[in-house]
Design an enzyme around this catalytic site. Structure first.
Site, PDB file in Angstrom:
ATOM      1  N   ASP A  84      84.352 -31.661 106.226  1.00  0.00           N
ATOM      2  CA  ASP A  84      84.446 -32.568 105.070  1.00  0.00           C
ATOM      3  C   ASP A  84      85.862 -33.127 104.968  1.00  0.00           C
ATOM      4  O   ASP A  84      86.678 -32.628 104.180  1.00  0.00           O
ATOM      5  CB  ASP A  84      84.093 -31.824 103.772  1.00  0.00           C
ATOM      6  CG  ASP A  84      82.664 -31.352 103.742  1.00  0.00           C
ATOM      7  OD1 ASP A  84      81.783 -32.087 104.207  1.00  0.00           O
ATOM      8  OD2 ASP A  84      82.415 -30.225 103.248  1.00  0.00           O
ATOM      9  N   ASP A  91      70.657 -32.387  99.745  1.00  0.00           N
ATOM     10  CA  ASP A  91      71.630 -31.600  98.992  1.00  0.00           C
ATOM     11  C   ASP A  91      70.882 -30.925  97.848  1.00  0.00           C
ATOM     12  O   ASP A  91      70.315 -31.601  96.972  1.00  0.00           O
ATOM     13  CB  ASP A  91      72.741 -32.493  98.433  1.00  0.00           C
ATOM     14  CG  ASP A  91      73.599 -33.094  99.532  1.00  0.00           C
ATOM     15  OD1 ASP A  91      73.639 -32.518 100.629  1.00  0.00           O
ATOM     16  OD2 ASP A  91      74.227 -34.150  99.297  1.00  0.00           O
TER      17      ASP A  91
END
Length: 592
Positions: free
Chosen positions: A447, A289
């Site tokens: 998600d 990330d």
């Protein structure tokens, strides 16, 4: 509105400079891809000529000639060639093909789009002439498929017609996931120098279409691969070679294929055939990330249920290292893929994020496994009113070193619209990119978060019985999809979204879970089983890994094709090699 041209990119990370730039710019590719939508490829006919008017010169040139027709990630092939110490000369005209001493054709994308470019530029004829003269040639992936008579992809579409046979799609009805993505084994059919170092080791495939062995083409076949059926993995006749797998993405094994092609009949000794590859391996993926911290530096971070800030007085962004260095280390550690997620990516303007593009460019110089990147893949109009399509954004990612792009929020909106209208407009980012580059290049990142229910009939969306009851003893849950980094919930479930994006053209699903993110208690098996049973494309399990046992659990209890982790790798709590050693002990095939 007219599409704007791309801004200049930063220079390469290494000191090497190519002798020429690519023959087709990204904007040229977009122009060609736009015309692609209006072409009837079934009427496209090409017959390889026996004579071509362009004459080859006798000028000696020791550089490797690269046919880059402007689609997909060819940067990795360039980097692999440079890594082996060779210079590159790009094809600008058909004459450059005829003048080549050694030609590599790394075909990327969709068959029809590639043939259209080759025919429009006159390079199809030159290729046929070059190959028919038994000149040194290496085709990669689509560069192999285009040698056949035709393809069923967006067709039928005529190919170069040099090898008998039709390129068809894998049959997902047999229980095998399509695209065929991952590290698989070869069965060598005949002695082929470029395959000498592979032995019983895995190589990397990513494709939905394949050519099948037949009596008519058996003299060409140098190896096959089994994925529900035996398909052609490589061909050779004389000095002409082509492979369906990606040597530039197959680590050291793949580099050996390129080395032996570029140094034929050299003093290279045949290496021992270490390894126990027998079938498609489960993949272990390292995820990074990436975002800017409060000082403006690009860092790798990791969230706790998507919260990436330290719980300190300063409340600073959690910094776990530099992205290029970490990616390089994970490659050395044995990661099968590396995935970058630009978690603050492109909130204002996607093509203005040059640091992330530079991360891709630098990483691809020394990392020879697949790279996926996500963050901001959508249509944009900038402050000056200039329009940039999601296809243009993705194209710049591919040209900077990405092999696959990951679409998040935009995929949710596209799925909602498709479910509402039942109409494929061809305008969504999924449809645009998959049509030009192939669905194997499009990953949809989901998600979701759990919404507990006392009764599955309480909601019209797909609900499942959960292993661990909710806070009030609820035995059921549905998985609500979110957008904007988990900040906004939508009235669509992960099950419905997965089914919709598969129909729209996604080739793989990255399945996260907000509830499990950063907890280290294991993957959400209920969720992963639900989605991996619902679709016929590969599913990557993500969120929650905290021990090696979590990887074997997800592979034995679900149909996940890969498992991804971040924090446990960044913090060195669980090494990648330990994960693979554990999986091997549990009888799960992995690449070693």
């Amino acid at each position: 509105m007219e599409a704007a041209s791309f801004a200049s990119l930063p220079p390469p990370c290494s000191s090497w400079k190519p002798s020429r730039i690519s023959s087709l710019s990204s904007s040229s590719l977009i122009s060609l891809s736009k015309s692609f939508y209006n072409i009837d490829f079934r009427r496209s006919k090409f017959k390889p000529p026996r004579n071509l008017s362009v004459q080859a010169s006798s000028t000696a040139d020791s550089a490797v000639t690269l046919l880059d027709y402007g689609a997909g990630n060819v940067r990795s092939v360039r980097n692999a060639i440079r890594h082996l110490g060779f210079e590159i000369k790009d094809v600008q005209t058909p004459a450059d093909i005829l003048n080549a001493n050694c030609l590599i054709f790394p075909g990327v994308g969709a068959f029809a789009a590639a043939m259209d470019v080759l025919n429009k530029t006159g390079m199809a004829e030159a290729l046929c002439t070059y190959i028919e003269k038994d000149r040194p040639f290496l085709g990669i992936c689509l560069g192999l498929q285009l040698l056949f008579e035709s393809s069923e992809e967006n067709g039928p579409v005529n190919g170069l017609g040099l090898i008998p046979g039709v390129v068809g799609r894998f049959d997902s009805s047999k229980g095998f996931r399509v695209p065929h993505i991952g590290w698989n084994a070869l069965q060598i059919a005949k002695e082929t120098e470029i395959l000498d170092d592979i032995g019983n080791r895995h190589v990397y495939f990513v494709h939905s279409y394949r050519a099948m062995p037949s009596h008519e083409n058996k003299e060409w076949i140098s190896s096959t691969c089994n994925y529900g059926e035996d398909f052609i993995a490589s061909v050779r006749r004389g000095n002409v070679n082509a492979v369906q797998f990606h040597p530039e993405k197959s680590g050291d094994v793949g580099l050996s294929v390129l080395r032996r092609f570029l140094l034929p009949k050299s003093s290279l000794t045949k290496k021992p055939t270490a390894g126990k590859a027998s079938k498609l391996a489960k993949r272990v993926i390292a995820c990074l990330d990436v975002r800017t911290n409060d000082k403006g530096d690009l860092v790798v971070t990791k969230g706790d249920q998507y919260d990436v800030r330290e719980h300190t007085k300063e409340n600073e962004v959690r910094n776990l290292g530099k992205p290029v260095e970490l990616a390089g280390q994970y490659y050395k550690d044995g990661a099968d893929e590396v995935s970058f997620l630009n978690i603050t990516g492109f909130r204002d303007f996607p093509l203005g994020d040059l640091p992330m593009l530079q991360v891709l460019r630098c990483t691809s110089e020394n990392v020879f496994v697949p790279l996926t990147v996500g963050g901001g893949i959508r249509d944009f109009t900038d402050a000056n009113g200039r329009y940039y399509s999601s296809l243009e954004v993705a194209s710049e990612y591919f040209r900077s070193g990405a092999d696959k792009i990951s679409i998040g929020s935009d995929a949710v909106y596209a799925a909602e619209e498709y479910i509402r209208t039942k109409v494929k407009t061809g305008k969504s980012s999924i449809e645009q990119i998959s049509r030009v580059y192939g669905n194997q290049a499009v990953v949809v990142s989901i998600d979701p978060r759990r919404v507990y229910l006392k009764n599955p009939s309480d909601v019209e969306l797909k609900a499942v019985r959960v292993t661990d009851p909710g806070p009030n003893g609820e035995e059921y849950a549905w998985y609500q999809c979110t957008v904007s980094g988990g900040r906004e919930g939508r009235l669509i479930g992960a099950y419905e979204l997965a089914k919709a994006v598969e129909e729209l053209g996604a080739g793989e699903i990255l399945l996260n879970c907000i509830d499990c993110d950063g907890q280290g208690k294991g993957f959400d098996i209920d969720l992963i089983k639900l989605i991996s049973d619902a679709v016929s494309i590969p599913v990557i399990a993500s969120s929650g890994a905290g021990a090696v046992e979590h990887f074997s659990e997800v592979f034995t209890k679900t149909n996940a094709s890969a498992a991804l982790a971040a924090g446990i790798f960044h913090r060195k709590e669980v090494p990648i090699q330990s994960v693979k050693e554990h999986l091997l002990k549990e009888g799960i095939e992995v690449r070693i």
